[in-house]
Design a protein around this motif. Sequence first.
Motif, PDB file in Angstrom:
ATOM      1  N   HIS A 144       0.853  -1.192   0.000  1.00 14.12           N
ATOM      2  CA  HIS A 144       0.000   0.000   0.000  1.00 14.12           C
ATOM      3  C   HIS A 144       0.888   1.242   0.000  1.00 14.12           C
ATOM      4  O   HIS A 144       1.625   1.493   0.962  1.00 14.12           O
ATOM      5  N   GLN A 179      -7.180   2.988   2.561  1.00 15.40           N
ATOM      6  CA  GLN A 179      -6.713   2.513   3.866  1.00 15.40           C
ATOM      7  C   GLN A 179      -7.693   1.503   4.456  1.00 15.40           C
ATOM      8  O   GLN A 179      -7.278   0.465   5.002  1.00 15.40           O
ATOM      9  N   ASP A 183      -6.828  -2.359   5.287  1.00 12.42           N
ATOM     10  CA  ASP A 183      -7.004  -2.917   6.625  1.00 12.42           C
ATOM     11  C   ASP A 183      -7.901  -4.156   6.606  1.00 12.42           C
ATOM     12  O   ASP A 183      -7.678  -5.098   7.385  1.00 12.42           O
ATOM     13  N   LYS A 184      -8.900  -4.163   5.738  1.00  9.35           N
ATOM     14  CA  LYS A 184      -9.825  -5.292   5.668  1.00  9.35           C
ATOM     15  C   LYS A 184      -9.313  -6.447   4.817  1.00  9.35           C
ATOM     16  O   LYS A 184      -9.873  -7.544   4.852  1.00  9.35           O
ATOM     17  N   THR A 192       2.841  -1.125   4.289  1.00  7.52           N
ATOM     18  CA  THR A 192       2.562   0.226   3.785  1.00  7.52           C
ATOM     19  C   THR A 192       3.862   1.021   3.688  1.00  7.52           C
ATOM     20  O   THR A 192       4.736   0.899   4.535  1.00  7.52           O
TER      21      THR A 192
END
Length: 235
Positions: A144, A179, A183-184, A192
């Motif tokens: 990310h 984001q 996260d999921k 990241t």
Amino acid sequence: MRLILVGCEYSGTSTISRSIKSELNKSFGSEFDIHDHWKFPSIECYPQYSKQYLLNDSDKSHISQFTPKLKEMLQRQSLVYHLPEPKVSIDKIYVGYHFDDTVYAPIYFDYGGPKEPQGGPRTKYARYIEKEIIKSYPDTILIHLTASKESILERMQNGPHENQIIAQDDIDLITEQFQLEFDKSLLQNKFTIDNTGQSIKQTTSDAMDGILNYCTPEDLARLRINKLITERNNN
């Protein structure tokens, strides 16, 4: 090896993917394909160096005028088409992939929202895609890329994209959505990089460190073998 680079437009995903590709090619002694075609209207589903037919301005204009239903159908079929096949050891770098579709579709392309009739909300469909990825390639690495709002605005002004998707007023929203999806994500090998104020070289170095941290035993063996071959060729 499978990599997925995601992040808000102008976070550097396309640029860094090309830089990472160069480093990985040298380190592993193999060719890493880049697929970067999940942002309308640039949806060519061939590697960037391919000699296959590329979309011209007329094609992109027609695609931009597709109905939400057709856009949804095209992207869903492209996502499924590019799912990794079991036991196929081709090295690939995906830029955006299901994250682009999940974040941008409800905001800009009028599909994939809470009432999406095909597959439900795109965030739910993204988890389906990840479950399918894990079945075939559980060691997929998710990267990310983030950047400050000021950096994104500066890049947007200094080097505007031909078919820019995001609006200036939506930067906070878009970065938050990326984001949330990160996260999921069900993919376990993920990290990241905030490249605010960083050079391409520095961000690439950070990415390579993260990638090497998640290398499988097979990947590490490939690295050692290629290093030995390179050293012998240089002597």
